[in-house]
Design a protein around this motif. Structure first.
Motif, PDB file in Angstrom:
ATOM      1  N   SER A   1       3.432  44.620  50.108  1.00  0.00           N
ATOM      2  CA  SER A   1       3.982  45.246  48.898  1.00  0.00           C
ATOM      3  C   SER A   1       5.493  45.450  48.987  1.00  0.00           C
ATOM      4  CB  SER A   1       3.286  46.586  48.638  1.00  0.00           C
ATOM      5  OG  SER A   1       3.431  47.461  49.763  1.00  0.00           O
ATOM      6  N   ALA A   2       5.992  45.798  50.169  1.00  0.00           N
ATOM      7  CA  ALA A   2       7.435  46.004  50.321  1.00  0.00           C
ATOM      8  C   ALA A   2       8.187  44.698  50.112  1.00  0.00           C
ATOM      9  CB  ALA A   2       7.738  46.590  51.695  1.00  0.00           C
ATOM     10  N   VAL A   3       7.614  43.613  50.566  1.00  0.00           N
ATOM     11  CA  VAL A   3       8.236  42.293  50.383  1.00  0.00           C
ATOM     12  C   VAL A   3       8.135  41.862  48.927  1.00  0.00           C
ATOM     13  CG1 VAL A   3       8.085  39.862  51.019  1.00  0.00           C
ATOM     14  CG2 VAL A   3       7.837  41.622  52.773  1.00  0.00           C
ATOM     15  N   ALA A   4       6.982  42.116  48.308  1.00  0.00           N
ATOM     16  CA  ALA A   4       6.789  41.728  46.911  1.00  0.00           C
ATOM     17  C   ALA A   4       7.769  42.445  45.985  1.00  0.00           C
ATOM     18  CB  ALA A   4       5.355  42.027  46.483  1.00  0.00           C
ATOM     19  N   ALA A   5       8.208  43.634  46.371  1.00  0.00           N
ATOM     20  CA  ALA A   5       9.123  44.414  45.533  1.00  0.00           C
ATOM     21  C   ALA A   5      10.538  43.864  45.536  1.00  0.00           C
ATOM     22  CB  ALA A   5       9.127  45.872  46.000  1.00  0.00           C
TER      23      ALA A   5
ATOM     24  N   ARG B   1      10.308  35.602  47.764  1.00  0.00           N
ATOM     25  CA  ARG B   1      10.412  34.141  47.713  1.00  0.00           C
ATOM     26  C   ARG B   1      10.485  33.557  49.109  1.00  0.00           C
ATOM     27  NH1 ARG B   1      13.352  29.838  48.479  1.00  0.00           N
ATOM     28  NH2 ARG B   1      13.509  28.178  46.903  1.00  0.00           N
ATOM     29  N   LYS B   2      11.308  34.148  49.957  1.00  0.00           N
ATOM     30  CA  LYS B   2      11.452  33.650  51.319  1.00  0.00           C
ATOM     31  C   LYS B   2      10.140  33.744  52.086  1.00  0.00           C
ATOM     32  CE  LYS B   2      14.222  34.034  55.535  1.00  0.00           C
ATOM     33  NZ  LYS B   2      13.040  33.940  56.428  1.00  0.00           N
ATOM     34  N   ALA B   3       9.411  34.847  51.903  1.00  0.00           N
ATOM     35  CA  ALA B   3       8.143  35.025  52.614  1.00  0.00           C
ATOM     36  C   ALA B   3       7.132  33.961  52.202  1.00  0.00           C
ATOM     37  CB  ALA B   3       7.585  36.421  52.357  1.00  0.00           C
ATOM     38  N   LEU B   4       7.045  33.674  50.910  1.00  0.00           N
ATOM     39  CA  LEU B   4       6.099  32.651  50.455  1.00  0.00           C
ATOM     40  C   LEU B   4       6.528  31.262  50.899  1.00  0.00           C
ATOM     41  CD1 LEU B   4       5.013  33.817  46.913  1.00  0.00           C
ATOM     42  CD2 LEU B   4       3.497  33.163  48.775  1.00  0.00           C
ATOM     43  N   ALA B   5       7.831  30.960  50.805  1.00  0.00           N
ATOM     44  CA  ALA B   5       8.318  29.663  51.267  1.00  0.00           C
ATOM     45  C   ALA B   5       8.060  29.495  52.755  1.00  0.00           C
ATOM     46  CB  ALA B   5       9.806  29.511  50.959  1.00  0.00           C
ATOM     47  N   ASP B   6       8.271  30.555  53.519  1.00  0.00           N
ATOM     48  CA  ASP B   6       8.004  30.497  54.964  1.00  0.00           C
ATOM     49  C   ASP B   6       6.521  30.275  55.228  1.00  0.00           C
ATOM     50  OD1 ASP B   6      10.663  30.872  55.493  1.00  0.00           O
ATOM     51  OD2 ASP B   6      10.484  32.988  56.057  1.00  0.00           O
ATOM     52  N   TRP B   7       5.675  30.916  54.426  1.00  0.00           N
ATOM     53  CA  TRP B   7       4.227  30.729  54.621  1.00  0.00           C
ATOM     54  C   TRP B   7       3.835  29.276  54.340  1.00  0.00           C
ATOM     55  CZ3 TRP B   7       0.217  29.096  51.485  1.00  0.00           C
ATOM     56  CH2 TRP B   7      -1.051  29.198  52.062  1.00  0.00           C
ATOM     57  N   TYR B   8       4.330  28.717  53.227  1.00  0.00           N
ATOM     58  CA  TYR B   8       4.031  27.318  52.931  1.00  0.00           C
ATOM     59  C   TYR B   8       4.555  26.402  54.042  1.00  0.00           C
ATOM     60  CZ  TYR B   8       2.342  27.862  48.114  1.00  0.00           C
ATOM     61  OH  TYR B   8       1.597  28.157  46.996  1.00  0.00           O
ATOM     62  N   SER B   9       5.723  26.734  54.581  1.00  0.00           N
ATOM     63  CA  SER B   9       6.287  25.910  55.661  1.00  0.00           C
ATOM     64  C   SER B   9       5.392  25.945  56.885  1.00  0.00           C
ATOM     65  CB  SER B   9       7.699  26.397  56.008  1.00  0.00           C
ATOM     66  OG  SER B   9       8.579  26.231  54.923  1.00  0.00           O
TER      67      SER B   9
ATOM     68  N   MET C   1       8.767  25.812  42.551  1.00  0.00           N
ATOM     69  CA  MET C   1       9.803  25.451  43.496  1.00  0.00           C
ATOM     70  C   MET C   1      10.567  26.675  44.000  1.00  0.00           C
ATOM     71  SD  MET C   1       9.367  22.179  43.601  1.00  0.00           S
ATOM     72  CE  MET C   1      10.819  21.584  44.469  1.00  0.00           C
ATOM     73  N   GLY C   2      10.045  27.860  43.708  1.00  0.00           N
ATOM     74  CA  GLY C   2      10.677  29.074  44.207  1.00  0.00           C
ATOM     75  C   GLY C   2      11.403  29.890  43.150  1.00  0.00           C
ATOM     76  N   ASP C   3      11.373  29.437  41.889  1.00  0.00           N
ATOM     77  CA  ASP C   3      12.058  30.181  40.827  1.00  0.00           C
ATOM     78  C   ASP C   3      11.266  31.438  40.474  1.00  0.00           C
ATOM     79  OD1 ASP C   3      14.063  28.267  40.617  1.00  0.00           O
ATOM     80  OD2 ASP C   3      12.895  27.051  39.221  1.00  0.00           O
ATOM     81  N   LEU C   4      11.968  32.562  40.381  1.00  0.00           N
ATOM     82  CA  LEU C   4      11.343  33.854  40.087  1.00  0.00           C
ATOM     83  C   LEU C   4      11.773  34.366  38.719  1.00  0.00           C
ATOM     84  CD1 LEU C   4      11.717  35.560  43.565  1.00  0.00           C
ATOM     85  CD2 LEU C   4       9.662  34.500  42.615  1.00  0.00           C
TER      86      LEU C   4
END
Length: 266
Positions: free
Chosen positions: A136-140, A146-154, A262-265
Motif C-alpha cells: 500500500s505504501a508503494v501504491a500510494a 511504477r518502478k515496483a511493477l516494472a521491477d516485478w515484470y523484469s 508501458m508504465g504510463d500512470l
C-alpha cells in the motif's frame, strides 16, 4: 545523443559516422547504429516513430545523408502507416482491483499493508494465489509504484526466460546469447553483438504482458539478428525457417502490442 564527430576520418578525407550519435538531414533527426557485420545502409522506424539509421563501420556522413534523402518516399510511407497504428497504450492508477497481464493472463492488483515473511520484508509486488499483491505504501506513490511493477515484470520475465532461449538458438543453429530484461523505451527488444559472436538480447519488461507465443516471436525475432543485421530478405528467410508463421505473428504483435501497458500512470 551527441552529433556525429568529424573523427575518425576515412582515407578520402570524408568524416565518418560515430556510434550512438545522431544525424540530421534536411531537418530530420536520425539515431545512428553502427555494425561491423553490415555492408549496406538501412532504416528502421521505431515504435515512437523516431528513425534509426543502420550503417556499416566506417560509413561516411555524406554517403549516409545521400541514402536518407533517397529514402524520403519510404520514410513518408512508414510515417503514415505509423500514424494509422498509433499507440493506444493504456494508463494505470495502481488501485485495488485493477487488472494487469502476465504472459497473456489477467491478474488483479490487491493492495496490502507491508508484511514480513519469517521476519524479513517481502517484495513490494508479489504474485500470490492469482493476485498481484502490491504494498500500500508503494501504491500510494506513482513513481515507486511504477518502478515496483516494472521491477516485478523484469524479475518474472528473467526467470521465465531461463531455458526458453536455448531451443530457439538450436533451431536456428546459432550460439545462445545472454538475455537481459529491462526498460527499452519504445522497443520490444534489441540485439547487440559481443566479442565472442553471441552477444546480448535485451527484452522490454512490458513484453511479458503478451501471450507466450508472442513473447517467443520477439525472442526469435531478436535471435535472428545474431546472424543477420537488419530486416532484409535474408533475415526473413532465416526467421521463417524457424518460425514459418512469423509474418502473421508480426501483424498480431503490431495490433496487440498497442494495448500493452508501458508504465504510463493516470
Amino acid at each position: 545523443m551527441s552529433s556525429p564527430r568529424p573523427d575518425p576520418v576515412s582515407v578520402l578525407g570524408e568524416p565518418e559516422l560515430t556510434e550512438d550519435g545522431v544525424l540530421v538531414v534536411d531537418g530530420r533527426e536520425l539515431g545512428v547504429r553502427i555494425s561491423a557485420r553490415r555492408r549496406r545502409l538501412g532504416l528502421t522506424v521505431e515504435r515512437d516513430r523516431s528513425l534509426t539509421l543502420h550503417v556499416p563501420k566506417g560509413c561516411e556522413v555524406r554517403r549516409a545523408e545521400d541514402f536518407v534523402r533517397s529514402s524520403a518516399g519510404w520514410i513518408a510511407a512508414k510515417a503514415r502507416l505509423s500514424e494509422e497504428r498509433r499507440q493506444l497504450h493504456p494508463t494505470r492508477s495502481l488501485r485495488d482491483g485493477e487488472i494487469h497481464r502476465y504472459l497473456g493472463r489477467d491478474y488483479r492488483i490487491l493492495v496490502v499493508d507491508g508484511a514480513l515473511d519469517e521476519g524479513r520484508p517481502v517484495p513490494a509486488v508479489r504474485l500470490v494465489a492469482g493476485r498481484l499483491r502490491l504494498d500500500s505504501a508503494v501504491a500510494a506513490d506513482p513513481v515507486l509504484g511504477r518502478k515496483a511493477l516494472a521491477d516485478w515484470y523484469s524479475r518474472a520475465g528473467q526467470r521465465w526466460m531461463q531455458g526458453r532461449l536455448q531451443p530457439w538458438a538450436a533451431r536456428m543453429d546459432l550460439p545462445e546469447p545472454t538475455v537481459r530484461v529491462r526498460d527499452l523505451g519504445h522497443r520490444w527488444g534489441s540485439y547487440r553483438a559481443g566479442t565472442s559472436g553471441d552477444g546480448t538480447i535485451s527484452l522490454h519488461w512490458a513484453v511479458f504482458q503478451l501471450p507466450m507465443h508472442l513473447v517467443d516471436y520477439v525472442v526469435a525475432h531478436e535471435l535472428a539478428h545474431v546472424r543477420v543485421p537488419g530486416h532484409g530478405p535474408e533475415y526473413w528467410r532465416l526467421l521463417g525457417r524457424a518460425l514459418p508463421e512469423c509474418r502473421r505473428l508480426k501483424t498480431e504483435l503490431d495490433e496487440l502490442g498497442r494495448r500493452v501497458w508501458m508504465g504510463d500512470l493516470a
